[in-house]
Design a protein around this motif. Sequence first.
Motif, short mmCIF file in Angstrom:
data_model
loop_
_atom_site.label_atom_id
_atom_site.label_comp_id
_atom_site.label_asym_id
_atom_site.label_seq_id
_atom_site.Cartn_x
_atom_site.Cartn_y
_atom_site.Cartn_z
N ALA A 177 0.83 -1.20 0.00
CA ALA A 177 0.00 0.00 0.00
C ALA A 177 0.87 1.25 0.00
N PRO A 178 0.35 2.37 -0.51
CA PRO A 178 1.11 3.63 -0.48
C PRO A 178 1.44 4.05 0.94
N ARG A 179 2.64 4.58 1.11
CA ARG A 179 3.09 5.09 2.40
C ARG A 179 3.66 6.49 2.18
N PRO A 180 2.80 7.51 2.27
CA PRO A 180 3.21 8.86 1.86
C PRO A 180 4.44 9.38 2.59
N LYS A 181 4.49 9.20 3.90
CA LYS A 181 5.65 9.73 4.63
C LYS A 181 6.93 9.06 4.18
N PHE A 182 6.91 7.75 4.07
CA PHE A 182 8.09 7.00 3.65
C PHE A 182 8.48 7.35 2.21
N GLU A 183 7.51 7.42 1.34
CA GLU A 183 7.79 7.67 -0.07
C GLU A 183 8.30 9.08 -0.32
N ALA A 184 8.09 9.99 0.65
CA ALA A 184 8.60 11.36 0.53
C ALA A 184 10.00 11.51 1.14
N ALA A 243 19.60 10.24 4.72
CA ALA A 243 18.22 10.07 4.26
C ALA A 243 17.28 10.38 5.40
N ALA A 244 16.22 11.14 5.14
CA ALA A 244 15.31 11.56 6.21
C ALA A 244 13.90 11.70 5.67
N VAL A 245 12.94 11.72 6.59
CA VAL A 245 11.54 12.01 6.26
C VAL A 245 11.14 13.29 6.98
N ALA A 246 9.91 13.72 6.73
CA ALA A 246 9.50 15.06 7.17
C ALA A 246 9.62 15.28 8.67
N ASP A 247 9.28 14.28 9.49
CA ASP A 247 9.31 14.50 10.94
C ASP A 247 10.68 14.22 11.55
N ARG A 248 11.66 13.87 10.72
CA ARG A 248 13.04 13.62 11.15
C ARG A 248 13.16 12.45 12.14
N LEU A 249 12.17 11.58 12.12
CA LEU A 249 12.25 10.36 12.92
C LEU A 249 12.63 9.20 12.00
N VAL A 253 12.42 5.43 10.26
CA VAL A 253 11.33 4.56 9.83
C VAL A 253 11.77 3.13 10.12
N ILE A 254 11.14 2.51 11.12
CA ILE A 254 11.55 1.18 11.59
C ILE A 254 10.30 0.35 11.84
N GLY A 255 10.26 -0.84 11.28
CA GLY A 255 9.15 -1.73 11.57
C GLY A 255 8.81 -2.61 10.39
N ARG A 292 4.52 1.62 23.00
CA ARG A 292 3.72 1.44 21.79
C ARG A 292 3.54 2.75 21.03
N GLU A 293 3.38 3.87 21.73
CA GLU A 293 3.21 5.14 21.02
C GLU A 293 4.49 5.54 20.30
N LEU A 294 5.64 5.18 20.83
CA LEU A 294 6.90 5.45 20.14
C LEU A 294 7.05 4.54 18.93
N LEU A 295 6.65 3.29 19.07
CA LEU A 295 6.71 2.37 17.94
C LEU A 295 5.79 2.84 16.81
N ARG A 296 4.62 3.35 17.17
CA ARG A 296 3.71 3.87 16.13
C ARG A 296 4.32 5.06 15.42
N SER A 297 5.05 5.89 16.15
CA SER A 297 5.61 7.10 15.54
C SER A 297 6.69 6.81 14.51
N ILE A 298 7.32 5.63 14.59
CA ILE A 298 8.38 5.30 13.63
C ILE A 298 7.98 4.18 12.68
N SER A 299 6.75 3.70 12.78
CA SER A 299 6.33 2.60 11.91
C SER A 299 6.23 3.07 10.47
N PRO A 300 6.47 2.19 9.51
CA PRO A 300 6.39 2.59 8.09
C PRO A 300 4.98 3.02 7.72
N ARG A 301 4.86 4.25 7.27
CA ARG A 301 3.54 4.75 6.87
C ARG A 301 3.70 5.89 5.87
#
Length: 622
Positions: free
Chosen positions: A464-471, A561-567, A569-571, A613-622
Amino acid sequence: MSDNYEALIPARIAFNEQGVPLSAVFGDVYHPQWGALEQAARVFLHGNRLPERWRAKETFTVCETGFGLGNNFLALWQAWRGDPCRSKRLHVIAFEAHPFTREDLRSVLMNSVPEPERALASQLIDAWPPLLPGLHQLEFEGGKLTLTLAFGTVARLARQASACVDAFFLDGFAPKVNPDMWTRALFGQLVRMANAGATVATWCCTGEVRRGLRDAGFLVSKVPGHGGKREITVATLRPGMGRQCSPCPPQDDVLVIGGGLAGAGVAYALATRGHDVTVMDPVFAQGLGASHQGHIAAAITPVISRDDDIRARLSRAGVARALHRWQGLGGEARPLRCGTIELVPDSANAAIRRESLERLRFPGDWVRWMDGAEASERAGTRVDSGGLWFADGQRAQPQALIEALLSHSRIRCMVGEASSLRRDNAIGWVAMDSRGNALASAGQVVVANAARAVDLLSVVPGIAPRPKFEAMYRLAGQVSVYSETHVESPRVVLAGDGYCLPAQHASFVGGSTYLLDAETCEVTPEGHAEINKKVAGLLNVIPSRLARSSQSGDGWAGWRAAVADRLPVIGHIDEAPGLWLACAYGSRGLSWASLAGDIIGATLNQEPLPLERELLRSISPR
């Protein structure tokens, strides 16, 4: 201040008239007068049918709702290590709202527990983490035993913990003085973490607690107590409830695509758990550490924020995992724990930082304020302002570190570049070159090749598309290398506008530049000039002195390499079983590398996860 933030309040040593340790907060004892270890054996081990239930299992997990002085953990550890038929691995997750300092823990345990538990207590004390809110994962017995300490209120952290639990030790203070440890909401969270057939044992036998466990899904019984306690409570999860899961077999092999810091960190964490790992990267044609060849030093430093935001918490966890995982390496691969001073020259900003320290109430042995005089003495060079002192700041040598991580006996490195991935139901995943030829295959695959991960994932069917990751975007940057002939380096990591690192072999590193939309990545005179200004400001020297200390080619350049929130991408990719991402580390590759490996390794092996869990969600591929 964030609504989720809870300042940690340490426990204070107190004793009742019989000399039993007492909680000054709750006015209740930590264990009965007849003995902590005996209570652990008779109530918690026997009540959960241990050691019988862990025998011949690959892994077994225990959850304790009140860690206290650690006596239950020590008794459990001793029973497990003394059982020749024990599970191959034992994991413990324990909650504690008011942990003891290392010094207080030592003063109580070393004077109260007998051998052989005293030897185990010594190991626990040596590994005891700084009193920071959140999760802290410790390892013993060569990694076969893990202890995940959740520092903070159980009401919040039980919702944040991830584990697959086989046995629960409910050991909070009495419901009348600490009702939060016995709520139905908490019991519901325990059921969320429970494996099928999970058991419970507790000294508490009140009707309300038994009804709460029953309503949550447990079959509850009363059994005879001990030492004046007439009855205790035991329970078993109802049939049909709980997780029907088993850990990924250690023999399940893993393919890691990318041989830089991200790939090496993941490969090493998996190899230490018994997985055979293949790491693939075209850069290996020049050597194992070629992705950072010439990068002689870099910093590993935590950050803080006023409200202890996601980035600060992830940074804290990542630096702690790096310190834990890599201090056992030898030679130049082992990071130097020299500490970091983050200078804050602006008086208004300094006031904000000092106010933040007061509100966060982090322990002074982890972070504290230093005035200019103390900072100058610590750094070994005159600085014009005070700043934050982080005792866990480290200087790493990336090339040597990567080479050591990839030299693990269970890791095989191969030259190759994957252009596509396909799922094969028989063998897992297959990586193919640009002509469609198979390069390597494995049951699990981790994509850890920075910005190239976007193109690789784009050709995997069904994703599925993952806008944050793809950017994801790339930044070029360089560091400069200086000789100590003209300028002396600091004894610590000195940070602020730029950074400067302690020397090794009479040379030291300063940095850095950030170039967005750069077409090439190379060391340039313009980059040197920019870095010279930053380092000169930190060391209180004129830039021309630094220019004389560095030649135009003395430095290293690389892509970030970075994404918009500078966190990071792990998961895992939910719709593609066995496919994982570990990328977008930005300028904090050393901070995220070990943490990412432990997140993936713990998930695969059904261990308690090292992050909320909230930290894991923040870095999950999306």
